[in-house]
Design an enzyme around this catalytic site. Structure first.
Site, PDB file in Angstrom:
ATOM      1  N   GLU A  97       0.821  -1.212   0.000  1.00  0.00           N
ATOM      2  CA  GLU A  97       0.000   0.000   0.000  1.00  0.00           C
ATOM      3  C   GLU A  97       0.858   1.266   0.000  1.00  0.00           C
ATOM      4  O   GLU A  97       1.596   1.516   0.954  1.00  0.00           O
ATOM      5  CB  GLU A  97      -0.888   0.005   1.250  1.00  0.00           C
ATOM      6  CG  GLU A  97      -1.748   1.247   1.393  1.00  0.00           C
ATOM      7  CD  GLU A  97      -2.473   1.299   2.724  1.00  0.00           C
ATOM      8  OE1 GLU A  97      -3.352   2.166   2.872  1.00  0.00           O
ATOM      9  OE2 GLU A  97      -2.159   0.482   3.618  1.00  0.00           O
ATOM     10  N   GLU A 104     -11.835   3.395   6.012  1.00  0.00           N
ATOM     11  CA  GLU A 104     -10.702   3.640   6.907  1.00  0.00           C
ATOM     12  C   GLU A 104     -10.570   5.139   7.128  1.00  0.00           C
ATOM     13  O   GLU A 104      -9.701   5.798   6.566  1.00  0.00           O
ATOM     14  CB  GLU A 104      -9.410   3.059   6.300  1.00  0.00           C
ATOM     15  CG  GLU A 104      -8.256   3.085   7.285  1.00  0.00           C
ATOM     16  CD  GLU A 104      -6.951   2.624   6.666  1.00  0.00           C
ATOM     17  OE1 GLU A 104      -6.351   1.672   7.191  1.00  0.00           O
ATOM     18  OE2 GLU A 104      -6.521   3.224   5.659  1.00  0.00           O
TER      19      GLU A 104
END
Length: 264
Positions: free
Chosen positions: A143, A240
């Site tokens: 990521e 998130e």
């Protein structure tokens, strides 16, 4: 409409961690993710998943000492054995929780070590992890993260991540695309998602600025939901974000999506 998972490291923080599974299910989520389950026995976490009919969507390979500011150890040449032990631990938890993908945070680049040396360690660690995880049917993700929230983070953009994936050379290494992080670092969200969809295994969201819930900032999320749907993305989108005024109060975006989906 995409499937949304609740990131329990950020949402429902008014509850103890294990109770967040119950709260997420009551709110309408069918999947959950978080930084890691490692502070709790796997069977206790599995019980909460099963009791609430939740899918374990994602968690991270152990990322070092989070409380001390570490955000991954995969780039650190002197932490290879610790990284490999973390891969084994992630596999054990993933099996227990029925989770088919884990994310690897690269880490913050330390001073005094050349970029090339850090990348070499990263690539070698990813080769090891991708192979070990593939043998158990678990996907490995990496990521890119913005350097405003995590100054010095090593992996900061899609092109860099794809270059690393190419150097690793494993079919079991995928991209986790966080809309919030990449809005800050690159923008051009829709085109980037479309161009790289074959390598994207998971998407996460938050609005910008503030990293709050969709609808509080500049990102046109209704457009992105429809666009991602039209592309045929079949994975989850992880919520998130930092709730602006409490988790429950900020879930209007989720209810609107559910209503739009029911009306379609």
């Amino acid at each position: 409409m995409p499937r949304f998972s609740a990131n329990l490291s950020m949402l429902f923080g008014e509850h103890e961690f294990l109770d967040r599974f119950d709260a997420a299910a009551r709110a309408g989520f069918r999947g959950v993710e978080y930084l890691g389950p490692y502070d709790h026995p796997a069977d206790e976490v599995a019980t909460r998943l099963k009791r609430n009919g939740l899918t374990q969507v994602l968690f991270n390979i152990p990322s070092g000492d989070w409380a001390a500011g570490e955000r991954g150890i995969a780039i650190l040449p002197d932490r290879v054995e610790e990284f490999r032990a973390g891969v084994d631990k992630a596999i054990a938890y993933a099996k227990a929780l029925g989770c088919d993908q884990v994310n690897c945070l690269a880490g913050i680049a330390p001073a005094g070590i050349a970029h090339e040396e850090l990348e070499k360690a990263f690539v070698e660690n990813l080769k090891y992890a991708a192979e070990k995880l593939a043998a158990t049917g678990i996907r490995l993700l990496i990521e890119p993260i913005n350097t405003r929230d995590i100054p010095g983070f090593f992996l900061t953009g899609v092109r860099q991540a794809l270059d690393v994936i190419e150097k690793v050379g494993s079919p079991n290494l995928w991209l986790q695309y966080d809309i919030y992080h990449m809005q800050i670092m690159e923008g051009d969200l829709a085109r980037t998602i479309e161009a790289n969809l074959p390598r994207i295994a998971h998407i996460q969201l938050a609005d910008n600025p503030g990293r709050h819930e969709p609808g509080t900032g500049e990102i046109n999320y209704p457009f992105l939901y429809d666009f991602i749907d039209r592309l045929g993305y079949s994975g989850w989108i992880g919520a998130e974000y930092k709730p602006k005024d409490g988790t429950e109060a900020g879930l209007g975006w989720l209810r609107e999506c559910a209503s739009a989906n029911a009306a379609a």
